[in-house]
Motif scaffolding. Structure first.
Motif, PDB file in Angstrom:
ATOM      1  N   HIS A   1       0.808  -1.218   0.000  1.00 17.75           N
ATOM      2  CA  HIS A   1       0.000   0.000   0.000  1.00 17.75           C
ATOM      3  C   HIS A   1       0.841   1.268   0.000  1.00 17.75           C
ATOM      4  CE1 HIS A   1       0.884   0.715   4.267  1.00 17.75           C
ATOM      5  NE2 HIS A   1       0.303   1.885   4.120  1.00 17.75           N
ATOM      6  N   GLY A   2       2.057   1.191   0.556  1.00 18.11           N
ATOM      7  CA  GLY A   2       2.902   2.372   0.584  1.00 18.11           C
ATOM      8  C   GLY A   2       3.190   2.919  -0.802  1.00 18.11           C
ATOM      9  N   PHE A   3       3.355   2.033  -1.772  1.00 18.16           N
ATOM     10  CA  PHE A   3       3.605   2.468  -3.148  1.00 18.16           C
ATOM     11  C   PHE A   3       2.378   3.162  -3.727  1.00 18.16           C
ATOM     12  CE2 PHE A   3       6.454  -1.021  -2.224  1.00 18.16           C
ATOM     13  CZ  PHE A   3       7.668  -0.583  -2.727  1.00 18.16           C
ATOM     14  N   VAL A   4       1.208   2.654  -3.373  1.00 16.20           N
ATOM     15  CA  VAL A   4      -0.041   3.268  -3.851  1.00 16.20           C
ATOM     16  C   VAL A   4      -0.209   4.654  -3.232  1.00 16.20           C
ATOM     17  CG1 VAL A   4      -2.546   3.043  -3.958  1.00 16.20           C
ATOM     18  CG2 VAL A   4      -1.103   1.001  -4.159  1.00 16.20           C
ATOM     19  N   VAL A   5       0.016   4.734  -1.917  1.00 14.52           N
ATOM     20  CA  VAL A   5      -0.143   6.021  -1.219  1.00 14.52           C
ATOM     21  C   VAL A   5       0.818   7.054  -1.781  1.00 14.52           C
ATOM     22  CG1 VAL A   5       0.169   7.186   0.999  1.00 14.52           C
ATOM     23  CG2 VAL A   5      -1.028   4.990   0.896  1.00 14.52           C
ATOM     24  N   ARG A   6       2.065   6.681  -1.984  1.00 21.22           N
ATOM     25  CA  ARG A   6       3.035   7.624  -2.537  1.00 21.22           C
ATOM     26  C   ARG A   6       2.703   7.994  -3.982  1.00 21.22           C
ATOM     27  NH1 ARG A   6       6.162  10.775   0.696  1.00 21.22           N
ATOM     28  NH2 ARG A   6       7.193   9.585   2.318  1.00 21.22           N
ATOM     29  N   GLY A   7       2.069   7.054  -4.708  1.00 21.06           N
ATOM     30  CA  GLY A   7       1.622   7.379  -6.054  1.00 21.06           C
ATOM     31  C   GLY A   7       0.550   8.447  -6.065  1.00 21.06           C
ATOM     32  N   PHE A   8      -0.289   8.452  -5.029  1.00 21.10           N
ATOM     33  CA  PHE A   8      -1.338   9.466  -4.914  1.00 21.10           C
ATOM     34  C   PHE A   8      -0.833  10.768  -4.300  1.00 21.10           C
ATOM     35  CE2 PHE A   8      -4.496   5.808  -4.795  1.00 21.10           C
ATOM     36  CZ  PHE A   8      -5.054   6.114  -6.033  1.00 21.10           C
ATOM     37  N   GLN A   9       0.384  10.755  -3.763  1.00 17.21           N
ATOM     38  CA  GLN A   9       0.863  11.919  -3.026  1.00 17.21           C
ATOM     39  C   GLN A   9       0.815  13.224  -3.825  1.00 17.21           C
ATOM     40  OE1 GLN A   9       4.509  11.395  -0.855  1.00 17.21           O
ATOM     41  NE2 GLN A   9       4.908  13.597  -0.690  1.00 17.21           N
ATOM     42  N   PRO A  10       1.232  13.245  -5.100  1.00 13.37           N
ATOM     43  CA  PRO A  10       1.159  14.511  -5.837  1.00 13.37           C
ATOM     44  C   PRO A  10      -0.257  15.091  -5.894  1.00 13.37           C
ATOM     45  CG  PRO A  10       2.557  12.953  -6.994  1.00 13.37           C
ATOM     46  CD  PRO A  10       1.896  12.193  -5.887  1.00 13.37           C
ATOM     47  N   LEU A  11      -1.267  14.230  -5.841  1.00 12.92           N
ATOM     48  CA  LEU A  11      -2.647  14.700  -5.867  1.00 12.92           C
ATOM     49  C   LEU A  11      -3.125  15.163  -4.493  1.00 12.92           C
ATOM     50  CD1 LEU A  11      -4.199  11.860  -8.082  1.00 12.92           C
ATOM     51  CD2 LEU A  11      -3.420  14.123  -8.817  1.00 12.92           C
ATOM     52  N   LEU A  12      -2.559  14.582  -3.441  1.00 10.83           N
ATOM     53  CA  LEU A  12      -3.041  14.861  -2.091  1.00 10.83           C
ATOM     54  C   LEU A  12      -2.298  15.992  -1.395  1.00 10.83           C
ATOM     55  CD1 LEU A  12      -3.461  11.171  -0.842  1.00 10.83           C
ATOM     56  CD2 LEU A  12      -5.275  12.733  -1.558  1.00 10.83           C
ATOM     57  N   ASP A  13      -1.067  16.271  -1.816  1.00  5.39           N
ATOM     58  CA  ASP A  13      -0.231  17.244  -1.112  1.00  5.39           C
ATOM     59  C   ASP A  13      -0.927  18.585  -0.898  1.00  5.39           C
ATOM     60  OD1 ASP A  13       1.952  15.773  -0.415  1.00  5.39           O
ATOM     61  OD2 ASP A  13       3.133  16.279  -2.186  1.00  5.39           O
ATOM     62  N   ASP A  14      -1.540  19.130  -1.933  1.00  2.00           N
ATOM     63  CA  ASP A  14      -2.160  20.455  -1.851  1.00  2.00           C
ATOM     64  C   ASP A  14      -3.684  20.382  -1.895  1.00  2.00           C
ATOM     65  OD1 ASP A  14       0.407  21.695  -1.901  1.00  2.00           O
ATOM     66  OD2 ASP A  14       0.478  21.397  -4.073  1.00  2.00           O
ATOM     67  N   SER A  15      -4.222  19.241  -1.546  1.00  2.00           N
ATOM     68  CA  SER A  15      -5.673  19.048  -1.672  1.00  2.00           C
ATOM     69  C   SER A  15      -6.469  19.990  -0.772  1.00  2.00           C
ATOM     70  CB  SER A  15      -6.052  17.598  -1.377  1.00  2.00           C
ATOM     71  OG  SER A  15      -5.594  17.212  -0.093  1.00  2.00           O
ATOM     72  N   LEU A  16      -5.937  20.315   0.414  1.00  2.00           N
ATOM     73  CA  LEU A  16      -6.659  21.218   1.318  1.00  2.00           C
ATOM     74  C   LEU A  16      -6.700  22.646   0.793  1.00  2.00           C
ATOM     75  CD1 LEU A  16      -5.555  20.027   4.876  1.00  2.00           C
ATOM     76  CD2 LEU A  16      -7.847  19.946   3.883  1.00  2.00           C
ATOM     77  N   ASP A  17      -5.818  22.986  -0.141  1.00  2.00           N
ATOM     78  CA  ASP A  17      -5.860  24.312  -0.758  1.00  2.00           C
ATOM     79  C   ASP A  17      -6.934  24.408  -1.830  1.00  2.00           C
ATOM     80  OD1 ASP A  17      -3.708  25.064   0.809  1.00  2.00           O
ATOM     81  OD2 ASP A  17      -2.226  24.440  -0.699  1.00  2.00           O
ATOM     82  N   VAL A  18      -7.401  23.256  -2.273  1.00  2.00           N
ATOM     83  CA  VAL A  18      -8.385  23.220  -3.367  1.00  2.00           C
ATOM     84  C   VAL A  18      -9.772  22.845  -2.864  1.00  2.00           C
ATOM     85  CG1 VAL A  18      -8.936  22.178  -5.604  1.00  2.00           C
ATOM     86  CG2 VAL A  18      -6.544  22.577  -4.965  1.00  2.00           C
ATOM     87  N   TYR A  19      -9.829  21.875  -1.946  1.00  2.00           N
ATOM     88  CA  TYR A  19     -11.111  21.362  -1.462  1.00  2.00           C
ATOM     89  C   TYR A  19     -11.247  21.599   0.040  1.00  2.00           C
ATOM     90  CZ  TYR A  19     -10.647  18.774  -5.852  1.00  2.00           C
ATOM     91  OH  TYR A  19     -10.458  18.435  -7.156  1.00  2.00           O
ATOM     92  N   SER A  20     -12.472  21.547   0.509  1.00  3.00           N
ATOM     93  CA  SER A  20     -12.721  21.652   1.945  1.00  3.00           C
ATOM     94  C   SER A  20     -12.302  20.349   2.628  1.00  3.00           C
ATOM     95  CB  SER A  20     -14.198  21.929   2.207  1.00  3.00           C
ATOM     96  OG  SER A  20     -14.994  20.828   1.785  1.00  3.00           O
ATOM     97  N   ALA A  21     -12.101  20.432   3.936  1.00  2.00           N
ATOM     98  CA  ALA A  21     -11.644  19.269   4.693  1.00  2.00           C
ATOM     99  C   ALA A  21     -12.602  18.078   4.587  1.00  2.00           C
ATOM    100  CB  ALA A  21     -11.412  19.644   6.155  1.00  2.00           C
ATOM    101  N   PRO A  22     -13.934  18.273   4.688  1.00  2.00           N
ATOM    102  CA  PRO A  22     -14.832  17.118   4.545  1.00  2.00           C
ATOM    103  C   PRO A  22     -14.707  16.426   3.191  1.00  2.00           C
ATOM    104  CG  PRO A  22     -16.004  18.929   5.579  1.00  2.00           C
ATOM    105  CD  PRO A  22     -14.683  19.482   5.110  1.00  2.00           C
ATOM    106  N   ILE A  23     -14.477  17.205   2.135  1.00  2.00           N
ATOM    107  CA  ILE A  23     -14.319  16.600   0.807  1.00  2.00           C
ATOM    108  C   ILE A  23     -13.005  15.832   0.734  1.00  2.00           C
ATOM    109  CG2 ILE A  23     -13.972  17.108  -1.647  1.00  2.00           C
ATOM    110  CD1 ILE A  23     -15.948  19.379  -1.396  1.00  2.00           C
ATOM    111  N   VAL A  24     -11.941  16.395   1.287  1.00  2.00           N
ATOM    112  CA  VAL A  24     -10.652  15.698   1.308  1.00  2.00           C
ATOM    113  C   VAL A  24     -10.771  14.395   2.086  1.00  2.00           C
ATOM    114  CG1 VAL A  24      -8.273  15.795   2.149  1.00  2.00           C
ATOM    115  CG2 VAL A  24      -9.288  17.792   1.038  1.00  2.00           C
ATOM    116  N   LEU A  25     -11.484  14.439   3.213  1.00  2.00           N
ATOM    117  CA  LEU A  25     -11.697  13.224   4.004  1.00  2.00           C
ATOM    118  C   LEU A  25     -12.470  12.191   3.203  1.00  2.00           C
ATOM    119  CD1 LEU A  25     -11.574  11.611   6.632  1.00  2.00           C
ATOM    120  CD2 LEU A  25     -13.587  12.878   7.427  1.00  2.00           C
ATOM    121  N   SER A  26     -13.477  12.627   2.484  1.00  2.00           N
ATOM    122  CA  SER A  26     -14.271  11.701   1.659  1.00  2.00           C
ATOM    123  C   SER A  26     -13.429  11.075   0.559  1.00  2.00           C
ATOM    124  CB  SER A  26     -15.474  12.434   1.049  1.00  2.00           C
ATOM    125  OG  SER A  26     -16.316  12.960   2.052  1.00  2.00           O
ATOM    126  N   ILE A  27     -12.567  11.884  -0.061  1.00  2.00           N
ATOM    127  CA  ILE A  27     -11.686  11.365  -1.115  1.00  2.00           C
ATOM    128  C   ILE A  27     -10.740  10.314  -0.550  1.00  2.00           C
ATOM    129  CG2 ILE A  27      -9.787  11.967  -2.675  1.00  2.00           C
ATOM    130  CD1 ILE A  27     -11.145  14.698  -3.071  1.00  2.00           C
TER     131      ILE A  27
END
Length: 343
Positions: free
Chosen positions: A265-291
């Motif tokens: 799973h670590g490889f999967v999580v790091r693969g998603f990292q570029p999408l998640l790093d700045d997610s709070l700057d784009v979406y609200s916290a509840p949406i980030v949690l849902s994602i």
């Protein structure tokens, strides 16, 4: 033939989902957010101590070299592969071979703990007391920190020893409680974690990876805080065991394949990292949690497929057997000597 205890499988299934979710959320910078820090405190308060406790329940002293080498093989496979994976995604490879990277600490610590199993079986009370003392006071040592997983290995060791010695009894006891008793312990567990959240306890205490010097606390303060965090982990683990259930279903299957999920799973999580790093700057916290919840469910489900588990076990057992092959004559002689002696 003994029947498989699906309560253990289901507990592992829930915990491995919590591991994946926690690592996804961690990519978003959640600790300074009121919404995201709540599930992070909940997850990190107990998910690894509970995993270690369950590992203690199933730990055996038979085939010790194979068991230890399996985790070392996985560790020294994950480290270079992860380095290459991070390079591919242009991420910082912030680890060294002396400091097992991120989640890989657990693989090295498991090797340590398995080595102690024969001693736990031979000297149960001594090892129980020793593990508790080491777990509470290990943070005093200034040289043992993240290097070689030393701090976490010491801090979580009592959960392994308790699991080995009393895990099955605790599991049966927790499952046999009445509803009002389960509700009482659940309230106590959630109340403790609520205190961590509301008082904004430094979340690094939950990681177990740093000594007292990093927190700037005295020895009594450090031991006291370590004890409170351990009590919270114990209460949350009991809460999980109280409500886990016994049915053999998808959750149980995920639990049976938890090692493969953990390693991959670590490889999967790091693969998603570029999408998640700045997610709070784009979406609200509840949406980030849902994602993150959706990604965690999908990742856990896909990685629970049997081919992943079979492939990982085939690889680790093949490499382990190759490494032990030169020592086969010695082990055969030792086995033959034991048989003659016992006869």
């Amino acid at each position: 033939m003994p029947t498989r205890d699906h309560r253990l499988d289901r507990a592992k299934g829930i915990l491995i989902f919590a591991v994946v979710l926690g690592h996804l959320l961690a990519r978003t910078g959640p600790w300074d957010d009121e919404v995201l820090s709540a599930p992070m405190y909940l997850i990190y308060s107990f998910h690894m101590p509970a995993f270690v406790f369950l590992a203690g329940i199933t730990a055996k002293s038979t085939r010790l070299p194979e068991r230890v080498l399996t985790f070392l093989v996985l560790l020294f496979t994950v480290l270079p592969l992860m380095w290459g994976w991070l390079w591919l995604f242009e991420l910082d490879a912030d680890y060294s071979f002396l400091t097992p990277f991120w989640y890989s600490w657990f693989l090295l610590s498991m090797a340590y703990w398995i080595i102690t199993v024969p001693f736990i079986e031979r000297f149960p009370r001594t090892l129980l007391v020793t593990s508790v003392v080491v777990g509470l006071f290990g943070g005093i040592l200034p040289l043992l920190d993240t290097e070689l997983s030393a701090s976490r290995s010491m801090i979580f060791w009592p959960f392994f020893v308790v699991g080995k010695l009393y895990g099955k009894q605790i599991l049966n006891w927790a499952g046999g409680l009445r509803i009002w008793q389960k509700l009482f312990f659940t309230a106590a567990a959630l109340g403790t974690i609520g205190y961590f959240y509301l008082d904004e306890v430094d979340h690094h205490w939950l990681y177990g990876s740093l000594n007292f010097a990093h927190f700037g606390v005295s020895i009594p303060e450090g031991v006291g805080l370590r004890l409170i965090v351990d009590i919270g982990a114990l209460l949350m683990t009991l809460m999980l065991l109280m409500w886990v259930g016994e049915k053999d279903n998808l959750i149980a299957k995920i639990g049976r394949h938890s090692l493969a999920i953990y390693v991959i799973h670590g490889f999967v999580v790091r693969g998603f990292q570029p999408l998640l790093d700045d997610s709070l700057d784009v979406y609200s916290a509840p949406i980030v949690l849902s994602i993150c919840l959706l990604l965690a469910l999908l990742t856990t489900y896909v990685l629970s497929w049997s081919p992943f588990e079979r492939s990982l076990r085939w690889y680790s057992s093949t490499v382990t057997n190759l490494l032990l092959k030169p020592f086969a004559p010695l082990r055969t002689k030792a086995g033959g000597h034991s048989e003659k002696t016992s006869s």
